[in-house]
Design a protein around this motif. Structure first.
Motif, mmCIF file in Angstrom:
data_model
loop_
_atom_site.group_PDB
_atom_site.id
_atom_site.type_symbol
_atom_site.label_atom_id
_atom_site.label_comp_id
_atom_site.label_asym_id
_atom_site.label_seq_id
_atom_site.Cartn_x
_atom_site.Cartn_y
_atom_site.Cartn_z
ATOM 1 N N UNK B 343 0.850 -1.183 0.000
ATOM 2 C CA UNK B 343 0.000 0.000 0.000
ATOM 3 C C UNK B 343 0.888 1.237 0.000
ATOM 4 N N UNK B 344 0.564 2.190 -0.856
ATOM 5 C CA UNK B 344 1.420 3.377 -0.943
ATOM 6 C C UNK B 344 0.998 4.411 0.104
ATOM 7 N N UNK B 345 1.836 4.627 1.110
ATOM 8 C CA UNK B 345 1.507 5.639 2.127
ATOM 9 C C UNK B 345 1.964 7.012 1.651
ATOM 10 N N UNK B 346 1.539 8.096 2.310
ATOM 11 C CA UNK B 346 2.054 9.417 1.963
ATOM 12 C C UNK B 346 3.529 9.536 2.320
ATOM 13 N N UNK B 347 4.205 10.516 1.735
ATOM 14 C CA UNK B 347 5.615 10.739 2.046
ATOM 15 C C UNK B 347 5.717 11.409 3.420
ATOM 16 N N UNK B 348 6.613 10.910 4.227
ATOM 17 C CA UNK B 348 6.774 11.506 5.554
ATOM 18 C C UNK B 348 7.401 10.507 6.505
ATOM 19 N N UNK B 349 7.568 10.920 7.735
ATOM 20 C CA UNK B 349 8.106 9.989 8.724
ATOM 21 C C UNK B 349 7.309 10.087 10.022
ATOM 22 N N UNK B 350 7.112 8.939 10.642
ATOM 23 C CA UNK B 350 6.346 8.923 11.890
ATOM 24 C C UNK B 350 7.090 8.082 12.925
ATOM 25 N N UNK B 351 6.814 8.372 14.166
ATOM 26 C CA UNK B 351 7.309 7.534 15.260
ATOM 27 C C UNK B 351 6.114 7.184 16.116
ATOM 28 N N UNK B 352 5.911 5.916 16.323
ATOM 29 C CA UNK B 352 4.793 5.493 17.147
ATOM 30 C C UNK B 352 5.313 4.564 18.228
ATOM 31 N N UNK B 353 4.961 4.844 19.460
ATOM 32 C CA UNK B 353 5.478 4.037 20.566
ATOM 33 C C UNK B 353 4.331 3.536 21.430
ATOM 34 N N UNK B 354 4.462 2.328 21.917
ATOM 35 C CA UNK B 354 3.470 1.786 22.842
ATOM 36 C C UNK B 354 4.194 1.244 24.067
ATOM 37 N N UNK B 355 3.430 1.035 25.120
ATOM 38 C CA UNK B 355 3.983 0.479 26.348
ATOM 39 C C UNK B 355 3.910 -1.039 26.257
ATOM 40 N N UNK B 356 5.028 -1.646 25.912
ATOM 41 C CA UNK B 356 5.104 -3.093 25.849
ATOM 42 C C UNK B 356 5.438 -3.630 27.242
ATOM 43 N N UNK B 357 5.285 -4.952 27.449
ATOM 44 C CA UNK B 357 5.637 -5.483 28.774
ATOM 45 C C UNK B 357 7.040 -5.090 29.219
ATOM 46 N N UNK B 358 7.983 -5.004 28.284
ATOM 47 C CA UNK B 358 9.363 -4.723 28.668
ATOM 48 C C UNK B 358 9.644 -3.234 28.768
ATOM 49 N N UNK B 359 8.801 -2.420 28.179
ATOM 50 C CA UNK B 359 9.043 -0.985 28.168
ATOM 51 C C UNK B 359 8.511 -0.385 26.890
ATOM 52 N N UNK B 360 9.113 0.714 26.484
ATOM 53 C CA UNK B 360 8.580 1.428 25.325
ATOM 54 C C UNK B 360 9.095 0.812 24.030
ATOM 55 N N UNK B 361 8.181 0.249 23.255
ATOM 56 C CA UNK B 361 8.546 -0.271 21.939
ATOM 57 C C UNK B 361 8.102 0.742 20.899
ATOM 58 N N UNK B 362 9.051 1.284 20.157
ATOM 59 C CA UNK B 362 8.714 2.314 19.179
ATOM 60 C C UNK B 362 9.132 1.909 17.784
ATOM 61 N N UNK B 363 8.372 2.336 16.806
ATOM 62 C CA UNK B 363 8.755 2.128 15.413
ATOM 63 C C UNK B 363 8.886 3.503 14.768
ATOM 64 N N UNK B 364 10.039 3.754 14.183
ATOM 65 C CA UNK B 364 10.237 4.987 13.423
ATOM 66 C C UNK B 364 10.248 4.599 11.950
#
Lengths: 162, 417
Positions: B343-364
């Protein structure tokens, strides 16, 4: 006033001659500026009474595979008090890519910068312990650079002797 | 343990160990300080963590963790596959809690696309995430107890974990590598049978947890081996980038579910346990309390969960249903395009983080508008938590090392990526 609207004016006030390129995509605030200013800007953001970006969550780089401004170093910093995350970005050149280390500002950047060095070959000046993070110390390639092939380079890893 | 020679340790690691002092030798251990190699094959390092210890007698003078024995290059692989293809790989990051990783990744991609999963899917994701938190903390508490010699609790914890895995089995057909979420929803609806199993599990879990806690909290050996061991102050914990239960064990009230609520956590009623001591025992208490809070959240989700769609209806961004692909032309075309080109997303960058059992899991994620990410960085909590290990074990005895590693609860699949 929301914390998001405060950051850029405060920065501009402190560094009047710098050009801060601000983007806001999907609610993520990103501030791009000259690489030589990363430590003073970091110090200012951390120590300012209202902002208090006291946690460095991540340091990484993006390889744009272009001739000019090949790499962008990305910092994610978080303010526990304001519950707000900010992204800093600095461009560096392909030829001898280097940037000042932010370990004196945020201690946790130590390993993140080592990882970035390991994967992209970007030197962090005045880093206390700049070693490879994952790859062996004598490894000569930087795996996350775009010219590194997905399948790896055959024979680039020496096996341990028996 | 095999004796090390000078050739076995890379000069740069020796340099990191030595700081300024040079009084070290690889021979004649009684006279001088000595370097001891721990891991990567060691039962208490939770995988393949290698730690080099510089010892004065039995006291640790310096310690250098050495990572990379499980480095599979997921960030490189992610740049060469579509977003959908990466979902199964998130299972292998923190392999103790796969549904939580699935959810974290899909939330990041959805943020990039600018879509949101339907209400029911979000509730299901929350239930799965909290179940994952329960399994993860059960393994953490159990293996911490095992590392300091209380084997019974480990078996009890794994027995409880089995029951959760049974419910995974019914919900998504796999007990371990679930790959359950999809972009824009979840793979399958949660059947009533699974809800019964989850409710039964929670009904008896409290009692089992009390039983295990009685065994640990009144056990003098357990308490004395953890109390005051591996102390980190709140300020130092922030400096070192600790997140999750490790940060909350140092008196910092920070939980992304509260601080930056995602999904429907802002509607949930739960406590964020915080302990001020900052030692290994406090980190254990935080995990034990979070187990109870997770149960509360699951029960609330089960109560509030509405009936309805589990996948978003957005043909250009979300995979269509299988039955429709077989019968409708339009859906077939979309399926073909999404599977082959992404799927073609828009151009840009995002960082999304959630509270995982071990701590903050983020995807940039950096997108150039193509079906695959231009760059994807995984900010894994275990990696960041391990960074404090060197400072924590300094000045302690060799036997405390396993207790401190156990209380930090790293998973090497995630730390090494």
């Amino acid at each position: 006033m929301e914390i998001k609207d405060k950051i850029v004016p405060l920065l501009q006030e402190q560094f009047p001659e710098t050009n801060f390129e601000v983007t806001d995509f999907r609610g993520d605030l990103k501030i791009k500026f000259d690489a030589s200013l990363i430590v003073p800007v970091g110090n200012f953001l951390k120590q300012h009474d209202e902002l208090k970006f006291n946690m460095c969550e991540d340091v990484t780089a993006v390889d744009w595979a272009t001739k000019k401004k090949r790499f962008t170093i990305i910092y994610h910093i978080y303010s526990l008090e304001n519950k707000f995350r900010l992204r800093l970005a600095c461009d560096v050149e392909e030829n001898h890519p280097h940037i000042e280390s932010v370990v004196p500002v945020w201690k946790s950047a130590n390993w993140y910068e080592r990882e970035t060095y390991d994967m992209y070959g970007i030197k962090f000046d005045n880093h206390p312990d700049l070693r490879r993070m994952y790859m062996p110390e004598e490894y000569e390639y930087y795996p996350l650079r775009k010219e590194y092939p997905l399948m790896g380079i055959p024979g680039d890893l020496t096996l341990p002797k028996k | 343990m095999e004796k090390l020679t000078k050739d076995d340790v890379h000069p740069s690691i020796v340099k990191a160990l030595l700081d300024q002092e040079t009084n070290i030798t690889f021979e004649d251990a009684l006279e001088n300080e000595m370097i001891l190699n721990m891991g990567p094959q060691h039962p208490a390092t939770h995988g393949v963590l290698r730690v080099l210890l510089r010892l004065d007698g039995e006291t640790i003078v310096a310690a250098v963790p050495d990572l990379g024995y499980l480095h599979r290059g997921y960030e490189k692989m992610a740049e060469n596959m579509s977003f959908y293809e990466f979902i199964p790989h998130t299972d292998r990051l923190d392999y103790i809690s796969p549904p939580a990783n699935n959810t974290a990744f899909c939330l990041a991609v959805e943020k990039l696309y600018g879509i949101e999963a339907p209400l029911r899917a979000q509730y299901i994701r929350m239930i799965m995430t909290e179940l994952a938190r329960i399994t993860s903390h059960l393994v953490a508490v159990g293996s911490l107890a095992m590392d300091v010699g209380a084997l019974t609790v480990f078996l009890w914890c794994l027995r409880e974990r089995e029951k959760v895995l049974n419910s995974y089995d019914i919900i998504c057909g796999a007990r371990f590598t679930t790959s359950y979420t999809r972009i824009g929803g979840v793979a399958a609806d949660m059947p009533d049978e699974a809800i019964v199993i989850i409710k039964d599990f929670i009904a008896q879990f409290e009692e089992k947890l009390d039983e295990a806690e009685r065994l640990l909290n009144t056990n003098r050996i357990f308490v004395e081996r953890l109390e005051g061991v591996g102390v980190i102050s709140g300020e130092e914990a922030i400096n070192m980038g600790l997140t999750g239960p490790n940060l909350r064990g140092s008196g910092i009230d920070h939980d992304l579910r509260r601080a930056n609520p995602y999904m429907l956590y802002d509607q949930m009623d739960f406590k964020v346990p915080v302990y001020n001591e900052g030692d290994s025992l406090a980190r254990y208490f935080v995990r034990a309390d979070e187990l109870r809070e997770s149960c509360k959240i699951i029960l609330q989700c089960l109560d509030k969960m509405p009936k309805g769609e589990i996948m978003l209806n957005s043909p250009k961004k979300v995979l269509p249903r299988k039955t429709e692909i077989y019968t409708k032309m339009e859906e077939l075309i979309h399926d073909f395009m999404i599977v082959n080109f992404g799927v073609k997303p828009p151009v840009g960058d995002i960082y999304s983080a959630v509270e995982n059992p071990k701590g903050e899991l983020g995807f940039y994620i950096v997108s150039k508008g193509e079906g695959h990410p231009w760059k994807m960085k995984i900010r894994s909590p275990s990696f960041c938590n391990l960074q404090s290990l060197g400072g924590l074990i300094k000045g302690h005895m060799i036997s405390d090392v396993v207790a401190i590693i156990g209380s930090l609860d790293p998973v090497m699949g995630e730390a090494d990526k």
